[in-house]
Scaffold this motif. Structure first.
Motif, PDB file in Angstrom:
ATOM      1  N   SER A  54      99.521  54.980  32.574  1.00 23.93           N
ATOM      2  CA  SER A  54     100.883  54.516  32.274  1.00 23.93           C
ATOM      3  C   SER A  54     101.266  54.926  30.849  1.00 23.93           C
ATOM      4  O   SER A  54     102.417  55.268  30.566  1.00 23.93           O
ATOM      5  CB  SER A  54     100.966  53.002  32.433  1.00 23.93           C
TER       6      SER A  54
ATOM      7  N   SER B 188     100.753  48.189  40.295  1.00 23.35           N
ATOM      8  CA  SER B 188     100.900  46.748  40.473  1.00 23.35           C
ATOM      9  C   SER B 188      99.719  46.111  41.213  1.00 23.35           C
ATOM     10  O   SER B 188      99.428  44.941  41.049  1.00 23.35           O
ATOM     11  CB  SER B 188     102.210  46.430  41.199  1.00 23.35           C
ATOM     12  N   ASP B 224     106.243  49.885  34.588  1.00 21.54           N
ATOM     13  CA  ASP B 224     105.269  49.562  35.629  1.00 21.54           C
ATOM     14  C   ASP B 224     105.178  50.625  36.725  1.00 21.54           C
ATOM     15  O   ASP B 224     104.441  50.446  37.691  1.00 21.54           O
ATOM     16  CB  ASP B 224     105.630  48.218  36.277  1.00 21.54           C
TER      17      ASP B 224
END
Lengths: 113, 721
Positions: A54, B188, B224
């Protein structure tokens, strides 16, 4: 995370500790702020302990944003072995930059800054 | 199938040789992981291929040994003397099974077969008892457990096994193109795509390129979300299933495409792979139409596509990576193929040597004709043919050459077992194992060397306590060495043992009536008595050095190979036996001579010089069987007289001065013709016992010339018989 804007309008963003999904929001905000307030931004790493996908993605996004804003963003990959290894493991290393990178300033070019 | 079984047998014998060597080395260095790995791999291959070619008994038995060594590899079982002994016994068992074909036992088992099965089950039980926490040993299974070793009949099955994920030595190496496109919200559920990439890396050689074109600007960026996807080129022998297994927990939320793009064993015309445009079309990144349109511009395809914003640079990057990856793989495969060796039956090599021999003969004939014809063009062709024939001869001979180390290494086991039997401590040292010698020669040297080694261990090296008492180290040294010396090879068997007791040898020889009690013998002559038939100083017959058959067998065998044996020994210090052998048995450089109307060839290696004797000198020499050569008196033997040649002798006789075993002898012949490359042909059983002749060769004009047995002739001349 610490941002310093120098008198020559260049900004130095110093990042430390874990660069993982837990801090992506914070990192995004910092990068936006740096690019808005400085003409060129250099990202420096200090005692990085972990880097995940990320975070790698967001640097890519920041670099694109810099090009879009006609500014420059550089990182010192050599400054952190953890960062360099994560980029390599995620297959980010490149010989040429992306479609937007006309000045070969891509963050992932091998042997780059 | 029979041909493959034969190939398996050959390979298995080789592997058993390696296994034995590795086990013996492992005994010395029990911690050596590399050696443990080598033992395991040898067992694994013997088992795997055995099952594939129908050697079920071998596969089942080897499986038991392999299981133990797998645990050794994992550090669960330690390498002990007991383990090595068991593994060596197992190795012998496997060899015996191979010798006896290894096919499933006949229902009407013979007593020997039952005994064999018994010893097999004993080895298995002992091996199982080494496994930590093992219960009372189970009865041996004759079948390989179904889930572990599927019998693979054909290469197709092996390939199928590879695809189902069972890695075998024979599974083909396949290159896959994988596009892994994770869902946006993959983070997630805690998935880290980098770990999945690492799992793929573990399957083989992977080239991974992240595609970043979907990553938005910071203002649109969702912290995210996963925007990256990957193109992976993976070369593996493990098949498709393990690749799918990597994505097993994420496949519902990801797009995964896997295609085979290159495969080992496919017909390959070269290392070239698809062009960049072709790869992109194959991946569905561009259409053929788009490519054609872009191709109209004469720029590099990658640049053009990027400029036209048809694809992102990442796609070009990964397509180029794919191209490079497959090219590299194919290039390595091609190189491996070029560098790999091929297995040729020994008979074919022998046939090739025979053909080269005939060619050498014909070439000699051509050269002879060319010289007599005085035709410059023919002469030049003849010279060219001579050069090529010479090269062909040398190359052919070199194919037959093998390093003697292959033979020496076999003796490690012999020395270990014999030393154990005799309760002696012996270290084997090998030197010059890479010295090359003709294949046939190596095969024939086995027995003489075994005999010599047995003798050294039995009579030479003293028991440890005695060695210690006389100030030597408890462990004796047996040294096997080989070196080239001109056109010969010297093989030495040496030890630091007791040395030869010349007094005992002499007394025994007198007792056996080999020499008279008052004979004056030099040390060398006493040593040579050891090689006389029936000579043995051992006070009792032992299993080790035989029943007093003696070393005469060694001498006879070595002489039949046109070699010689010599002994050097010092009491209390040690003994060295040297075998001097020619490099090859097939072709020698000879000196052609004429006696009457017949031609003879003397091996050039023993010829020192050629001289002429005047009539008076000749008469004197013939009367005394001695001649003067460079101020020394040497034995003389007229070959004309020896071979009872008819016809008038020439006035001036030519003498070949031959040297062997440190002595010189003059052989009288009618005429020395010159150097001649001699292809040796055996004389056959009928003429085997003719003294002084070791073979024959066919001359250019088709006549037969006999090859002189220099060693025997020198012996005859010296003994004056």
């Amino acid at each position: 995370m610490d941002l310093n804007i120098e008198s020559d309008n260049s900004g130095i963003l110093t990042l430390d500790g874990e660069l993982t999904i837990a801090r992506t929001e914070e990192l995004r905000a910092m990068l936006i702020s740096a690019l808005e307030n400085a003409g060129s931004v250099h990202v420096r790493f200090k005692n990085i302990t972990d880097v995940d996908l990320s975070c790698l993605q967001i640097f890519c996004s920041a670099h694109r944003s810099a090009i879009d804003m006609n500014k420059s963003l550089t990182i010192s990959r050599k400054g952190s072995e953890v960062f360099r290894r994560a980029a390599e493991a995620a297959g980010f290393s490149r010989k040429k930059g992306c479609i937007l990178d006309f000045e070969d300033s891509c963050l992932w070019i091998e042997g780059g800054s | 199938m029979e041909k493959q079984r034969e190939t398996y047998r050959e390979e298995a014998y080789e592997l058993l040789g390696e296994l034995e060597t590795s086990l013996l080395e492992l005994e010395e260095t029990p911690e050596d992981a590399e050696l443990i790995g080598r033992v395991f791999r040898a067992l694994h291959t013997i088992k795997g291929s055995g099952a594939m070619f129908g050697f079920d008994d071998i596969a089942a038995f080897t499986h038991e040994v392999e299981t133990v060594f797998d645990m050794v590899r994992d550090g669960k079982i330690a390498v002990t003397e007991q383990l090595i002994n068991l593994a060596l016994s197992a190795r012998d068992r496997i060899k015996a099974m191979l010798d006896g074909d290894g096919l499933p036992a006949d229902p009407d088992e013979t007593h020997e077969q039952k005994e064999r099965d018994k010893s097999q089950s004993e080895i298995i039980a002992a091996l199982r008892s080494l496994i930590p926490g093992s219960q009372i040993p189970k009865a041996p299974e004759t079948k390989v457990p179904e889930h572990e070793d599927k019998k693979m009949e054909t290469a197709e099955d092996a390939k199928a096994a590879a695809l189902s994920g069972t890695e075998t030595e024979t599974a083909p190496s396949v290159t896959y193109r994988i596009r892994f496109h994770p869902g946006r919200d993959i983070f997630s559920n805690g998935t880290n795509p980098i770990l999945l990439l690492n799992e793929l890396r573990e399957l083989g050689e992977a080239n991974i390129v992240a595609q970043t074109d979907a990553i938005p600007l910071l203002r649109d960026y969702d912290p995210d979300a996963c925007y990256t996807y990957w193109d992976i080129i993976l070369t593996t022998r493990k098949g498709l299933n393990p690749i799918r297994d990597v994505f097993i927990f994420v496949e519902d939320e990801c797009k995964i495409a896997i295609e085979v793009i290159d495969e080992e064993g496919e017909s390959e015309e070269g290392i070239d792979y698809q062009k960049l445009g072709e790869i992109l079309i194959a991946r569905g990144d561009i259409s053929t139409e788009t490519l054609k349109q872009v191709l109209r511009h004469q720029k590099r395809i990658g640049e053009m596509l990027v400029e036209k914003k048809v694809v992102d640079r990442g796609m070009i990057e990964s397509a180029l990576a794919e191209q490079e990856h497959v090219k590299k793989k194919r290039s390595i495969r091609k190189e491996t193929f070029m560098a790999s060796s091929i297995r040729v039956p020994a008979e074919r090599l022998d046939a090739l040597v025979d053909l080269v021999g005939e060619l050498v003969t014909v070439q000699a004939r051509l050269t002879q004709k060319a010289f007599s014809g005085n035709d410059p063009e023919l002469l030049s062709v003849a010279e060219e043919v001579e050069r090529l024939t010479g090269e062909l001869r040398d190359k052919t001979m070199s194919i037959r050459m093998l390093p003697i180390g292959t033979l020496f290494n076999k003796f490690k086991r012999l020395v270990r077992d014999l030393a154990g039997e005799l309760k002696k401590e012996v270290a084997l040292e090998i030197e010059g194992g890479d010295t090359e010698l003709d294949k046939t020669m190596i095969e024939k040297l086995n027995d003489p060397l075994v005999h010599l080694i047995r003798n050294v261990l039995d009579h030479g090296i003293e028991p440890p306590d005695l060695r210690e008492a006389i100030g030597k180290s408890r462990c004796g040294t047996l040294r096997l060495s080989a070196e080239h010396s001109g056109a010969e090879v010297l093989i030495r068997v040496g030890c630091d043992g007791a040395g030869i007791d010349t007094v005992a040898v002499r007394a025994k020889a007198v007792e056996k009536g080999l020499v008279s009690p008052d004979a004056q013998l030099s040390e060398r002559e006493i040593f040579s008595l050891i090689f006389e038939p029936g000579f043995s100083t051992a006070k009792k017959v032992s299993d080790v050095s035989g029943r007093g058959v003696g070393l005469d067998v060694v001498k006879r065998t070595v002489e039949s190979l046109r070699g010689s044996v010599e002994i050097a020994s010092k009491r209390g210090v040690g003994t060295v036996t040297t075998l001097k052998l020619p490099l090859t048995l097939a072709i020698i450089d000879g000196l052609m001579v004429k006696i009457g109307e017949a031609y003879f060839v003397a091996p050039l290696s023993v010829v020192e010089e050629c001289v002429e004797l005047s009539h008076e000198e000749l008469v004197r020499a013939k009367r005394r069987n001695m001649m003067s050569f460079r101020g020394k008196i040497i034995p003389y033997l007229s070959l004309r007289e020896l071979f009872l040649t008819e016809g008038k002798a020439p006035d001036v006789e030519q003498i070949i001065i031959a040297e062997a075993k440190d002595s010189r002898v003059g052989f009288g012949v009618d005429q020395v013709i010159g150097q001649y490359q001699t292809v040796i042909k055996a004389l056959g059983k009928m003429y085997k016992h003719i003294e002084g002749i070791s073979g024959a060769t066919i001359l250019g004009d088709g006549t037969v010339a006999l090859i002189l047995d220099a060693g025997r002739l020198i012996h005859l001349a010296e003994s004056g018989k």
